[in-house]
Write an enzyme that holds these catalytic residues in place. Structure first.
Site, PDB file in Angstrom:
ATOM      1  N   GLU A  48       0.795  -1.134  -0.035  1.00 22.07           N
ATOM      2  CA  GLU A  48       0.151   0.022  -0.079  1.00 22.07           C
ATOM      3  C   GLU A  48       0.777   1.252  -0.100  1.00 22.07           C
ATOM      4  OE1 GLU A  48      -3.004   0.301  -0.761  1.00 22.07           O
ATOM      5  OE2 GLU A  48      -3.759  -1.589  -0.606  1.00 22.07           O
ATOM      6  N   TYR A 131      -6.112   6.100   5.277  1.00 25.05           N
ATOM      7  CA  TYR A 131      -6.036   5.381   4.097  1.00 25.05           C
ATOM      8  C   TYR A 131      -5.301   4.241   4.592  1.00 25.05           C
ATOM      9  CZ  TYR A 131      -4.875   3.125  -0.259  1.00 25.05           C
ATOM     10  OH  TYR A 131      -4.926   2.114  -1.366  1.00 25.05           O
ATOM     11  N   ASP A 149      -8.660   6.354  -1.298  1.00 25.13           N
ATOM     12  CA  ASP A 149      -7.468   6.925  -2.104  1.00 25.13           C
ATOM     13  C   ASP A 149      -8.218   7.621  -3.379  1.00 25.13           C
ATOM     14  OD1 ASP A 149      -8.257   5.087  -3.753  1.00 25.13           O
ATOM     15  OD2 ASP A 149      -6.242   4.209  -4.164  1.00 25.13           O
ATOM     16  N   SER A 310       7.311  17.190  -5.550  1.00 26.80           N
ATOM     17  CA  SER A 310       5.813  17.738  -5.538  1.00 26.80           C
ATOM     18  C   SER A 310       5.869  19.343  -5.563  1.00 26.80           C
ATOM     19  CB  SER A 310       5.409  17.397  -4.042  1.00 26.80           C
ATOM     20  OG  SER A 310       6.405  17.215  -3.125  1.00 26.80           O
TER      21      SER A 310
END
Ligand code: ADE
Length: 361
Positions: A48, A131, A149, A310
């Site tokens: 995950e 999550y 998600d 990012s």
């Protein structure tokens, strides 16, 4: 009494109606993926976290190599940092793997190495948010918690024709609360994975969703109104800061110079080719090399490259600088790595991908 128009039913009823067709569809259409072959919480956790960073196909080799190298939580807790970063090399968001190690150390200290089995305990581990805790707890322990998600946000926004900004925490929270109420007993893991799977292979993000293949197209409001492509609403993030950099590949016949980045900040603790701010001209590169005690035998301009983080973009140019006896002459503290060492030991982030080929000769 008039029958209520099918698409005017309250959200919660629509969600309930989605459950069975979705689960039936999932049983028939789910992909055979390595992390679906067992329910070990450590395996689910690793998969995950990796899946939050990249595509399913790209995750497969990372997942296999990671679990082969670190088969237990104890191995993860004890692994040297460079080994962890090497296993993560290319995935990005390197703090995630550091946090995983902290969490593994917590599991060793507080639970004697056995992964905790309640949602609250799992959520309390470093780096595990709603999550990930929902995914692990539902898949491994059938705990009825949602795992919302980006896939799920998209599927549910379209189904309910919900046009609030999915980047808002409040929107995600509302969706989690609504979904939690419809998760079927004993099928929490399949339910969450089915929603994710639907988003990944049918209700896709780029281009037209494949509504004809969707098990809930009959009750989907976006489909009824033709608004699939406008949903979900996602406000544009702030523009990234652009940084120009010059990457320098110093090499002699045997080795290449690399440096360890500082322990804090962007790409903390990873290795890099020496690089400086701005785009240097060839003569400036020669000058700079001299300040390091290196007289260049030959300088060659390499291609430009761009790397997107990012919040920052690096716009890079590069030079290969041939020098004599790197280690003996270089006045700055660097590592002089052989080709094999670069491949096996030192994690070099993807930001330098375009220049990695120059290590080969
Ligand atoms: N993306 C996030 N979790 C996933 C899972 N369990 N299977 C496939 N894709 C995923």
């Amino acid at each position: 009494m008039n029958k209520i128009n099918e698409l005017e039913r309250p959200d919660q009823i629509l969600l309930e109606e989605m459950v069975r067709p979705l689960l039936i569809w999932y049983q028939k259409n789910k992909r055979d993926l390595p992390w679906r072959r067992d329910k070990d919480p450590y395996h689910i956790w690793v998969s995950e976290i990796m899946l939050q960073q990249t595509r399913v196909e790209a995750v497969k080799p990372y997942y296999a190599r990671f679990l082969k190298t670190l088969p237990t939580i104890c191995d993860l807790a004890d692994a040297p940092e460079d080994m962890l970063l090497k296993l993560w090399e290319g995935l990005g968001y390197y703090n995630r793997i550091r946090n995983m190690q902290k969490a593994a150390q917590q599991v060793m200290a507080d639970y004697d190495g056995a992964f905790p089995e309640t949602f609250e305990e799992v959520l309390s581990l470093t780096g595990i948010g709603n999550y990930t805790a929902g995914a692990i707890c539902s898949i491994s322990f059938e705990i009825r918690k949602p795992a919302v998600d980006g896939n799920v946000l998209r599927v549910i926004s379209r189904l309910l024709e919900q046009d609030e900004d999915i980047m808002k925490q409040s929107v995600r929270k509302k969706m989690e609360e609504a979904l939690e109420k419809v998760i079927p007993q004993g099928e929490a893991g399949d339910f969450n994975q089915a929603l994710i799977e639907l988003g990944a292979i049918v209700c896709v993000p780029n281009g037209l969703p494949l509504c004809d293949a969707c098990p809930v197209c009959q009750i989907c409001r976006a489909r009824a109104h033709g608004t699939q492509m406008q949903l979900p609403v996602k406000k544009k993030a702030k523009a990234r800061k652009i940084e120009e950099r010059t990457v320098l590949i110093f090499k002699d016949g045997e080795t290449i110079a690399i440096k360890k980045r500082p322990a804090k900040g962007l790409l903390a603790g990873l290795y890099e080719y020496p690089n400086v701010e701005g785009h240097l001209l060839e003569k400036e590169v020669v000058e700079y090399s001299k300040t390091l005690g290196l007289s260049s035998l030959r300088v060659r301009k390499l291609e430009s490259a761009k790397h997107i983080f990012s919040h920052i973009e690096w716009h890079m140019i590069g030079y290969e600088i041939r020098v004599d006896e790197l280690e003996k002459n270089c006045s700055e503290k660097m590592i002089f790595a052989k080709k094999q060492e670069l491949e096996d030991i030192y994690p070099l982030p993807s930001a330098f991908e375009a220049y990695k080929k120059y290590r080969l000769e």
